[in-house]
Motif scaffolding. Sequence first.
Motif, PDB file in Angstrom:
ATOM      1  N   PRO A 250       0.450  -1.527  -0.421  1.00  0.00           N
ATOM      2  CA  PRO A 250       0.063  -0.151   0.016  1.00  0.00           C
ATOM      3  C   PRO A 250       0.779   1.362   0.026  1.00  0.00           C
ATOM      4  CG  PRO A 250      -0.802  -1.812   1.388  1.00  0.00           C
ATOM      5  CD  PRO A 250       0.442  -2.397   1.425  1.00  0.00           C
ATOM      6  N   GLN A 251       1.861   1.252   0.978  1.00  0.00           N
ATOM      7  CA  GLN A 251       3.373   2.292   0.388  1.00  0.00           C
ATOM      8  C   GLN A 251       3.197   3.239  -0.171  1.00  0.00           C
ATOM      9  OE1 GLN A 251       5.011   1.720   4.328  1.00  0.00           O
ATOM     10  NE2 GLN A 251       3.814   1.455   5.215  1.00  0.00           N
TER      11      GLN A 251
ATOM     12  N   GLN B 149      -3.732 -11.480  -2.789  1.00  0.00           N
ATOM     13  CA  GLN B 149      -3.447 -10.802  -1.400  1.00  0.00           C
ATOM     14  C   GLN B 149      -3.302  -9.949  -0.813  1.00  0.00           C
ATOM     15  OE1 GLN B 149      -0.455 -13.619   1.526  1.00  0.00           O
ATOM     16  NE2 GLN B 149      -0.898 -15.239  -0.204  1.00  0.00           N
ATOM     17  N   ALA B 150      -2.753  -8.757  -1.585  1.00  0.00           N
ATOM     18  CA  ALA B 150      -3.165  -7.014  -0.983  1.00  0.00           C
ATOM     19  C   ALA B 150      -4.317  -7.043  -1.197  1.00  0.00           C
ATOM     20  CB  ALA B 150      -2.241  -6.733  -1.991  1.00  0.00           C
ATOM     21  N   TYR B 151      -5.125  -6.754  -2.281  1.00  0.00           N
ATOM     22  CA  TYR B 151      -6.438  -6.102  -2.383  1.00  0.00           C
ATOM     23  C   TYR B 151      -7.110  -6.638  -1.684  1.00  0.00           C
ATOM     24  CZ  TYR B 151     -10.173  -5.242  -5.666  1.00  0.00           C
ATOM     25  OH  TYR B 151     -10.831  -4.660  -6.257  1.00  0.00           O
ATOM     26  N   SER B 152      -6.758  -8.377  -1.838  1.00  0.00           N
ATOM     27  CA  SER B 152      -8.103  -9.268  -0.812  1.00  0.00           C
ATOM     28  C   SER B 152      -8.112  -8.264   0.474  1.00  0.00           C
ATOM     29  CB  SER B 152      -8.040  -9.851  -0.314  1.00  0.00           C
ATOM     30  OG  SER B 152      -7.949 -11.157  -1.161  1.00  0.00           O
ATOM     31  N   SER B 153      -6.637  -8.173   1.489  1.00  0.00           N
ATOM     32  CA  SER B 153      -6.461  -7.515   2.672  1.00  0.00           C
ATOM     33  C   SER B 153      -7.030  -6.576   2.837  1.00  0.00           C
ATOM     34  CB  SER B 153      -5.202  -7.566   3.300  1.00  0.00           C
ATOM     35  OG  SER B 153      -4.638  -6.393   4.603  1.00  0.00           O
ATOM     36  N   VAL B 154      -7.399  -5.240   1.830  1.00  0.00           N
ATOM     37  CA  VAL B 154      -7.875  -3.309   1.896  1.00  0.00           C
ATOM     38  C   VAL B 154      -9.150  -3.851   1.861  1.00  0.00           C
ATOM     39  CG1 VAL B 154      -7.611  -2.191   0.065  1.00  0.00           C
ATOM     40  CG2 VAL B 154      -5.430  -2.963   0.923  1.00  0.00           C
ATOM     41  N   ILE B 155      -9.892  -4.959   0.718  1.00  0.00           N
ATOM     42  CA  ILE B 155     -10.883  -4.769   0.188  1.00  0.00           C
ATOM     43  C   ILE B 155     -11.789  -5.104   1.491  1.00  0.00           C
ATOM     44  CG2 ILE B 155     -13.002  -5.750  -0.612  1.00  0.00           C
ATOM     45  CD1 ILE B 155     -11.720  -3.352  -2.255  1.00  0.00           C
ATOM     46  N   SER B 156     -11.186  -5.871   2.597  1.00  0.00           N
ATOM     47  CA  SER B 156     -11.703  -6.621   3.951  1.00  0.00           C
ATOM     48  C   SER B 156     -11.883  -5.771   4.916  1.00  0.00           C
ATOM     49  CB  SER B 156     -10.726  -8.306   4.712  1.00  0.00           C
ATOM     50  OG  SER B 156     -11.486  -8.942   5.158  1.00  0.00           O
ATOM     51  N   ASP B 157     -10.767  -4.324   4.786  1.00  0.00           N
ATOM     52  CA  ASP B 157     -10.807  -3.576   5.863  1.00  0.00           C
ATOM     53  C   ASP B 157     -11.758  -2.851   5.461  1.00  0.00           C
ATOM     54  OD1 ASP B 157      -8.777  -4.883   7.239  1.00  0.00           O
ATOM     55  OD2 ASP B 157      -7.569  -3.881   6.915  1.00  0.00           O
TER      56      ASP B 157
ATOM     57  N   ARG C  19      -9.993   8.405   1.682  1.00  0.00           N
ATOM     58  CA  ARG C  19      -9.642  10.143   2.302  1.00  0.00           C
ATOM     59  C   ARG C  19      -8.115   9.226   3.028  1.00  0.00           C
ATOM     60  NH1 ARG C  19     -12.132  14.977   2.867  1.00  0.00           N
ATOM     61  NH2 ARG C  19     -14.304  13.850   2.791  1.00  0.00           N
ATOM     62  N   ASN C  20      -9.140   8.583   4.128  1.00  0.00           N
ATOM     63  CA  ASN C  20      -8.325   8.891   5.698  1.00  0.00           C
ATOM     64  C   ASN C  20      -7.434   7.056   5.213  1.00  0.00           C
ATOM     65  OD1 ASN C  20      -9.594   9.999   6.732  1.00  0.00           O
ATOM     66  ND2 ASN C  20     -11.364   8.626   7.419  1.00  0.00           N
ATOM     67  N   HIS C  21      -7.154   6.220   4.260  1.00  0.00           N
ATOM     68  CA  HIS C  21      -6.969   5.612   3.858  1.00  0.00           C
ATOM     69  C   HIS C  21      -5.905   5.582   2.185  1.00  0.00           C
ATOM     70  CE1 HIS C  21      -8.384   3.673   6.919  1.00  0.00           C
ATOM     71  NE2 HIS C  21      -7.493   3.085   7.960  1.00  0.00           N
TER      72      HIS C  21
ATOM     73  N   VAL D 134      -3.465   0.814  -3.848  1.00  0.00           N
ATOM     74  CA  VAL D 134      -4.137  -0.697  -4.353  1.00  0.00           C
ATOM     75  C   VAL D 134      -5.130  -0.997  -5.222  1.00  0.00           C
ATOM     76  CG1 VAL D 134      -3.930  -2.699  -3.083  1.00  0.00           C
ATOM     77  CG2 VAL D 134      -2.608  -0.564  -1.832  1.00  0.00           C
ATOM     78  N   ILE D 135      -6.202  -0.189  -4.552  1.00  0.00           N
ATOM     79  CA  ILE D 135      -7.304  -0.354  -4.936  1.00  0.00           C
ATOM     80  C   ILE D 135      -7.017   0.295  -6.969  1.00  0.00           C
ATOM     81  CG2 ILE D 135      -9.623   0.089  -5.604  1.00  0.00           C
ATOM     82  CD1 ILE D 135      -9.834  -0.096  -2.411  1.00  0.00           C
TER      83      ILE D 135
END
Length: 184
Positions: free
Chosen positions: A26-27, A50-58, A89-91, A97-98
């Motif tokens: 993400p960074q 994996q990165a997308y799934s993690s972000v989407i879950s949150d 905006r907060n992330h 990533v998305i």
Amino acid sequence: MEAGPHPPAALQPESPAVVRDLSLVPQRGFRRTKAAALYHVGTKAELVEQAYSSVISDFVAFVQARVDDAPGSLERVVAYAEAHIDYMRNHRDHARVIAETLDDAHPTGIDDRPETSRRTDPAVDLIDAARRSGGASASPESSVVVATALHGMIDSAIAAWLDRPEFDLDATKRVMRQFVVCAV
């Protein structure tokens, strides 16, 4: 380098080394993430997934909490739309990533566009509930059309903001609120 060797059992996706390397995605974005993450995950496609799934879950948990807290059916549709903007905006790193995952110029195999049922179904359900409750204007447009247009507005606004950080997301939320009130 498209794929590394498959990781030993000690370096499965839950291990601290993998979590550390995946946290760089993400960074830095997928294209700038060190090869170490690929080593732990296996392939670029698996890293993206994996990165997308993690972000989407949150993200989904955040949006759902905002919808659950809204006082009425029309307010739930507004909360749904505004939560998308607020989360991104907060992330900003998650928004990137998305955006990179869904970038047509670099296909990832993840099809999560505004027009897909995976994206529109939650909004369709909220719109239908608002219409059934009588708390909406009962627009003649189908719920699918309204949900697709709403997601298109969200995605366009976030893309503009990622490109130009001064883009006014608060104004976007006001316009989306007006759209929801008129279209739902």
